[in-house]
Design a protein around this motif. Sequence first.
Motif, PDB file in Angstrom:
ATOM      1  N   LEU A   1     -31.813  79.761 -71.119  1.00  0.00           N
ATOM      2  CA  LEU A   1     -31.608  78.350 -71.241  1.00  0.00           C
ATOM      3  C   LEU A   1     -30.599  77.688 -70.557  1.00  0.00           C
ATOM      4  CD1 LEU A   1     -31.857  75.970 -73.501  1.00  0.00           C
ATOM      5  CD2 LEU A   1     -30.099  76.711 -74.768  1.00  0.00           C
ATOM      6  N   GLY A   2     -29.416  78.698 -70.180  1.00  0.00           N
ATOM      7  CA  GLY A   2     -28.618  77.977 -69.111  1.00  0.00           C
ATOM      8  C   GLY A   2     -28.904  78.127 -67.773  1.00  0.00           C
TER       9      GLY A   2
ATOM     10  N   TRP B   1     -16.981  86.559 -81.634  1.00  0.00           N
ATOM     11  CA  TRP B   1     -17.426  87.475 -80.573  1.00  0.00           C
ATOM     12  C   TRP B   1     -18.985  87.137 -79.891  1.00  0.00           C
ATOM     13  CZ3 TRP B   1     -13.446  89.485 -77.988  1.00  0.00           C
ATOM     14  CH2 TRP B   1     -12.275  89.567 -78.594  1.00  0.00           C
ATOM     15  N   ILE B   2     -19.812  86.948 -81.016  1.00  0.00           N
ATOM     16  CA  ILE B   2     -21.130  86.663 -80.711  1.00  0.00           C
ATOM     17  C   ILE B   2     -21.320  85.327 -80.082  1.00  0.00           C
ATOM     18  CG2 ILE B   2     -23.665  86.252 -81.547  1.00  0.00           C
ATOM     19  CD1 ILE B   2     -22.730  88.391 -83.884  1.00  0.00           C
ATOM     20  N   VAL B   3     -20.661  84.367 -80.653  1.00  0.00           N
ATOM     21  CA  VAL B   3     -20.371  82.949 -80.167  1.00  0.00           C
ATOM     22  C   VAL B   3     -20.020  82.969 -78.727  1.00  0.00           C
ATOM     23  CG1 VAL B   3     -19.172  80.786 -80.008  1.00  0.00           C
ATOM     24  CG2 VAL B   3     -20.143  81.820 -82.165  1.00  0.00           C
ATOM     25  N   ILE B   4     -18.929  83.725 -78.387  1.00  0.00           N
ATOM     26  CA  ILE B   4     -18.740  83.846 -76.726  1.00  0.00           C
ATOM     27  C   ILE B   4     -19.608  84.353 -75.789  1.00  0.00           C
ATOM     28  CG2 ILE B   4     -16.147  83.420 -77.703  1.00  0.00           C
ATOM     29  CD1 ILE B   4     -15.730  86.595 -76.586  1.00  0.00           C
ATOM     30  N   SER B   5     -20.276  85.448 -76.478  1.00  0.00           N
ATOM     31  CA  SER B   5     -21.184  86.327 -75.713  1.00  0.00           C
ATOM     32  C   SER B   5     -22.451  85.327 -75.113  1.00  0.00           C
ATOM     33  CB  SER B   5     -21.893  87.362 -76.554  1.00  0.00           C
ATOM     34  OG  SER B   5     -21.170  88.443 -76.627  1.00  0.00           O
ATOM     35  N   LEU B   6     -22.740  84.409 -76.177  1.00  0.00           N
ATOM     36  CA  LEU B   6     -24.140  83.375 -75.959  1.00  0.00           C
ATOM     37  C   LEU B   6     -23.317  82.356 -74.862  1.00  0.00           C
ATOM     38  CD1 LEU B   6     -25.385  84.808 -78.330  1.00  0.00           C
ATOM     39  CD2 LEU B   6     -26.109  82.700 -79.047  1.00  0.00           C
ATOM     40  N   GLY B   7     -22.130  81.790 -75.252  1.00  0.00           N
ATOM     41  CA  GLY B   7     -21.517  80.990 -74.294  1.00  0.00           C
ATOM     42  C   GLY B   7     -21.402  81.394 -72.847  1.00  0.00           C
ATOM     43  N   SER B   8     -20.849  82.703 -72.854  1.00  0.00           N
ATOM     44  CA  SER B   8     -20.823  83.454 -71.274  1.00  0.00           C
ATOM     45  C   SER B   8     -22.104  83.425 -70.669  1.00  0.00           C
ATOM     46  CB  SER B   8     -20.169  84.719 -71.661  1.00  0.00           C
ATOM     47  OG  SER B   8     -19.007  84.741 -72.254  1.00  0.00           O
ATOM     48  N   ALA B   9     -23.116  83.843 -71.476  1.00  0.00           N
ATOM     49  CA  ALA B   9     -24.526  83.929 -70.792  1.00  0.00           C
ATOM     50  C   ALA B   9     -25.210  82.677 -70.523  1.00  0.00           C
ATOM     51  CB  ALA B   9     -25.561  84.584 -72.090  1.00  0.00           C
TER      52      ALA B   9
END
Length: 227
Positions: free
Chosen positions: A18-19, A101-109
């Motif tokens: 998506l990013g 932690w899951i939120v920041i994983s998706l954000g980082s991706a």
Amino acid sequence: MLSWLILCSLTIILSYILGSFPTGYLVGKVLKGIDIREMGSGSTGATNVLRTLGKGPGIFVLFIDCLKGVFSISLIYALLNFTTSQNLIPATVNLELWKPWIVISLGSAAILGHSKSIFLGFSGGKSVATSLGILLAMCWPVGLATLGVFLLVIGVSRIVSLSSITGAIAVSLFIVLFQQPLAYLLFTITGGLYVIFRHKSNIARILAGTEPKIGQKLELETRTEQV
């Protein structure tokens, strides 16, 4: 447990894809038949689109790239709703502990996808707009406060890169001020450093007094990314 971990991994991959959606590149191709990476600063971000194609396309790219960040975080809420309804989350998993932690994983991706798009040979922009969307979805007061700093600096300096760098620094302070989880603080520190690193050539021009302001053109031969 295994099913839940697989779903999390797939969601992170989807967030990266998506990013990676090449908004600026597609706008350049559709409107002018050009490769935006060969124009102005060479970036696919909103600032280069603004300078190359005009205000309307620039605002459109900014909006869509911001939405990419919002949607990437929305994926985690959809995932949690689905896994909860299907009883896929083991009773031993502390969801409130894992969620940030899951939120920041998706954000980082999503950030990585925007700056290293799989559709553009791992090139892209500076991830500023996508980062803003992520912040608004993570914690809207932090996102709005960071946006306020960005707008204030750009109103005074008229330099987009300086505003982006200032926002990247200020966001971690707002995370602390609004008492957000440690995971969010680590994310904003790391993400902020990444954004600043992506602006290293802009920083050199700012110090030299040659960084273009809004309305000015960046020479084609510079070939440095702006946003």
